[in-house]
Design a protein around this motif. Structure first.
Motif, PDB file in Angstrom:
ATOM      1  N   LEU A  81      48.299  32.650  84.785  1.00  0.00           N
ATOM      2  CA  LEU A  81      47.886  32.398  83.484  1.00  0.00           C
ATOM      3  C   LEU A  81      48.917  32.940  82.348  1.00  0.00           C
ATOM      4  O   LEU A  81      48.927  32.508  81.097  1.00  0.00           O
ATOM      5  N   VAL A  82      49.026  34.452  82.672  1.00  0.00           N
ATOM      6  CA  VAL A  82      49.601  35.130  81.754  1.00  0.00           C
ATOM      7  C   VAL A  82      51.192  34.650  81.673  1.00  0.00           C
ATOM      8  O   VAL A  82      51.635  34.671  80.403  1.00  0.00           O
ATOM      9  N   GLU A  85      50.909  31.120  79.454  1.00  0.00           N
ATOM     10  CA  GLU A  85      50.225  31.228  78.223  1.00  0.00           C
ATOM     11  C   GLU A  85      51.043  32.089  77.398  1.00  0.00           C
ATOM     12  O   GLU A  85      51.353  31.895  76.087  1.00  0.00           O
ATOM     13  N   ALA A  86      51.666  33.117  77.798  1.00  0.00           N
ATOM     14  CA  ALA A  86      52.311  34.280  76.841  1.00  0.00           C
ATOM     15  C   ALA A  86      53.726  34.099  77.255  1.00  0.00           C
ATOM     16  O   ALA A  86      54.605  34.536  76.370  1.00  0.00           O
ATOM     17  N   CYS A 118      55.812  38.762  84.444  1.00  0.00           N
ATOM     18  CA  CYS A 118      54.746  38.355  83.473  1.00  0.00           C
ATOM     19  C   CYS A 118      54.763  38.901  82.203  1.00  0.00           C
ATOM     20  O   CYS A 118      54.652  38.473  81.257  1.00  0.00           O
ATOM     21  N   ARG A 128      47.674  38.323  73.237  1.00  0.00           N
ATOM     22  CA  ARG A 128      46.205  37.920  73.310  1.00  0.00           C
ATOM     23  C   ARG A 128      45.652  37.373  74.506  1.00  0.00           C
ATOM     24  O   ARG A 128      44.498  36.781  74.330  1.00  0.00           O
ATOM     25  N   VAL A 129      46.404  37.268  75.430  1.00  0.00           N
ATOM     26  CA  VAL A 129      45.999  36.380  76.845  1.00  0.00           C
ATOM     27  C   VAL A 129      44.784  37.169  77.184  1.00  0.00           C
ATOM     28  O   VAL A 129      43.827  36.549  77.545  1.00  0.00           O
ATOM     29  N   VAL A 133      42.215  34.138  76.764  1.00  0.00           N
ATOM     30  CA  VAL A 133      42.357  33.179  77.602  1.00  0.00           C
ATOM     31  C   VAL A 133      41.721  33.477  78.905  1.00  0.00           C
ATOM     32  O   VAL A 133      40.862  32.927  79.513  1.00  0.00           O
ATOM     33  N   GLY A 268      44.243  28.743  74.986  1.00  0.00           N
ATOM     34  CA  GLY A 268      45.055  28.635  76.058  1.00  0.00           C
ATOM     35  C   GLY A 268      45.424  27.160  76.308  1.00  0.00           C
ATOM     36  O   GLY A 268      44.440  26.300  75.829  1.00  0.00           O
ATOM     37  N   THR A 455      44.930  24.739  70.223  1.00  0.00           N
ATOM     38  CA  THR A 455      45.350  25.984  70.240  1.00  0.00           C
ATOM     39  C   THR A 455      44.970  26.949  68.941  1.00  0.00           C
ATOM     40  O   THR A 455      44.904  26.234  67.939  1.00  0.00           O
TER      41      THR A 455
END
Length: 544
Positions: A81-82, A85-86, A118, A128-129, A133, A268, A455
């Motif tokens: 996810l990191v 999304e990032a 990551c 901001r994850v 998120v 996210g 988003t």
């Protein structure tokens, strides 16, 4: 050379890799921690849960976040996810390609690999994850039994081997954990280096603080059964309760109504937790999804509703319409005529799930409407097949513009001012109730299979593209009973705020959503750290 000899190496690798395919394991071996080596203060977590009434506000609990609180046995999902999304698609692809290596090396080295992939090169101030998120996915992985035990403690200290930027917001803001102890990431010139500080977790200042108080805290620990001897922090505990794999498997999921703080906002693009198998599906689907999204957009903007609807439905975009309106206008008070006013169109007022809400209302009615919205990118304005006008947030100018559009025909407006993907409704701006006396509340809901079409921290011009990239998506549109707005406001029987709250309540009841007083400003403070328009200094939002 026999066939069995030839296939032995492949069979060995197969067992190593696919045994761990469900995710990167949090433990490598439990044989080192056999029952014969357990100290006399080691106890099983089940005994603590069954006697949780023994806990009081005089208890300090030190717990391992990933080993005791989470049900999942995987850390890979959260790092993916990191990465996605990032860092974007390329970084997530690199992490996935390294997954077999991560499974083969030790837990410590695997964790360092994931952190490097990551976080390397990410800007610290814009990360901001962990705030926007991960909290949703953490909540969905929290075990109910461990949560109930923590709720009864007076003070709580969360300990983790994960980077603190990933877990601190969730533990402090949502679970009300007093102290969070995690790994610190090295930073150079404002950017993460992808390396963790080597210093050990230390909660000695916390323990000394409570030892010095007159309350006399009893300190107990909760950790995974194979992590106790790896973490020196739990040596300060009077008793340590061990969570085994069987406890995790039998643990129940924490229901949403038990969340200590409401999870109203979530950001996210990914709509699913990306375990290794789902990651394969996402990476393979992206090129196909882009082509499918372009096809869907061309069909939607170029063909009549009667032709485009069946084609879009065949491609995986389903639309469900429920018309609950009655022939006679329903109102808060009786309907009143306004003889001096020019004939006006109908004002459709809907909640805001994606930027495509006005378009799907047009599909439901099978006619073109004028759409007015607060959040609109230039790309969406160009591609929209209906006339779309951006509101200025100047009350006088917006009122004049909406009245002008109402005289030209029917209008659809989203008074929340921004999208909300969770089952909550933000505060409705009362401006619409002062414009028209023919108000039709519209309840809109969406269900996606892979990507979210909204988003707060990314590029809003890509929102329609991501929604159209879903293999399947469902839009539900409910037309509710008509409401009088302008006549009620003019005769003083109801204020514009009362009308707006009434419409919000009707939409909330139709969808089963909870009505809140949160606004666009609150959303962007939480998810993006700004007001959604320009960054201004202000106090952080506190949840009610």
């Amino acid at each position: 050379m026999t066939k069995s000899f030839f296939f032995k190496p492949f069979f060995f690798l197969y067992r190593i890799f696919f045994r761990k395919l469900k995710g990167f394991p949090m433990s490598v071996s439990s044989s080192h921690h056999a029952s014969s080596s357990q100290s006399k203060n080691d106890k099983f977590f089940g005994s603590l849960y069954s006697h949780k009434s023994d806990l009081s506000n005089q208890t300090l609990i030190i717990f391992n976040f990933e080993g005791a609180l989470l049900k999942s046995s995987s850390l890979f999902d959260y790092f993916m996810l990191v990465a996605f999304e990032a860092g974007g698609l390329l970084r997530s692809l690199v992490l996935f390609l390294l997954y077999p290596l991560i499974c083969l090396v030790s837990e410590e080295i695997g964790l360092k690999i994931m952190v490097m992939v990551c976080f390397f090169g990410l800007k610290k101030d814009s990360f901001r994850v962990g705030t926007a998120v991960l909290p949703k996915f953490f909540f969905e992985d929290v075990g109910l039994e461990a949560f109930e035990v923590l709720q009864r403690a007076g003070k709580k200290v969360g300990v983790s081997n994960l980077p603190r930027v990933m877990i601190e917001s969730f533990l402090k803001d949502y679970l009300e954990i007093d102290v969070v102890v995690g790994k610190e990431l090295k930073v150079f010139c404002g950017y993460f280096l992808g390396l963790m500080e080597e210093k050990e977790n230390n909660v000695l200042p916390v323990l000394e603080e409570h030892d010095g108080e007159d309350m006399g805290f009893d300190i107990i620990g909760i950790t995974a059964s194979n992590k106790f001897h790896d973490d020196q922090l739990f040596y300060y505990c009077k008793d340590v309760y061990l969570v085994g794999n069987s406890d995790k498997r039998s643990s129940k999921k924490l229901p949403r109504d038990r969340y200590p703080k409401k999870l109203v906002f979530h950001d996210g693009r990914l709509a699913l937790k990306p375990n290794p198998l789902d990651t394969i599906a996402i990476l393979m689907w992206v090129p196909i999804g882009i082509a499918l999204a372009i096809f869907r957009i061309i069909v939607g903007i170029s063909l009549p509703y009667g032709v485009s609807l069946p084609i879009l439905c065949f491609s995986g975009l389903r639309l469900t319409v429920n018309d609950n309106t009655k022939r006679e206008s329903q109102s808060i008070n009786s309907h009143r005529s306004l003889p001096n006013d020019k004939p006006k169109g109908v004002l459709y007022v809907c909640n805001h799930r994606t930027l495509l809400d006005p378009l799907y209302v047009c599909f439901a009615l099978k006619k073109n409407l004028h759409a007015v919205t607060y959040s609109l990118s230039k790309m969406s304005e160009i591609l929209s097949p209906i006339k779309t006008v951006r509101l200025t947030r100047n009350r006088h100018q917006d009122a004049e513009m909406m009245e002008r559009l109402m005289n030209e025909g029917d209008v659809v407006v989203c008074p929340e001012g921004t999208t909300c993907r969770e089952p909550y409704l933000l505060r409705f701006s009362p401006l619409f109730s002062e414009i028209s006396d023919e108000i039709v509340p519209v309840a809109v809901d969406t269900h996606v299979s892979m990507f979210h079409g909204t988003t707060a921290g990314g590029l809003k011009c890509l929102d329609p593209l991501f929604f159209m990239m879903n293999p399947s998506a469902i839009y539900t549109v409910q037309l509710l009973d008509r409401v009088s707005g302008l006549s009620c406001c003019r005769d003083g029987s109801r204020s514009s705020i009362d009308v707006a709250n009434y419409v919000q309540g009707e939409v909330g009841r139709a969808l089963g959503f909870e009505c809140t007083k949160f606004t666009r400003r609150d959303k962007y403070f939480i998810l993006a750290g700004n007001e959604g328009i320009a960054c201004k200094s202000n106090q952080p939002l506190k949840f009610e």
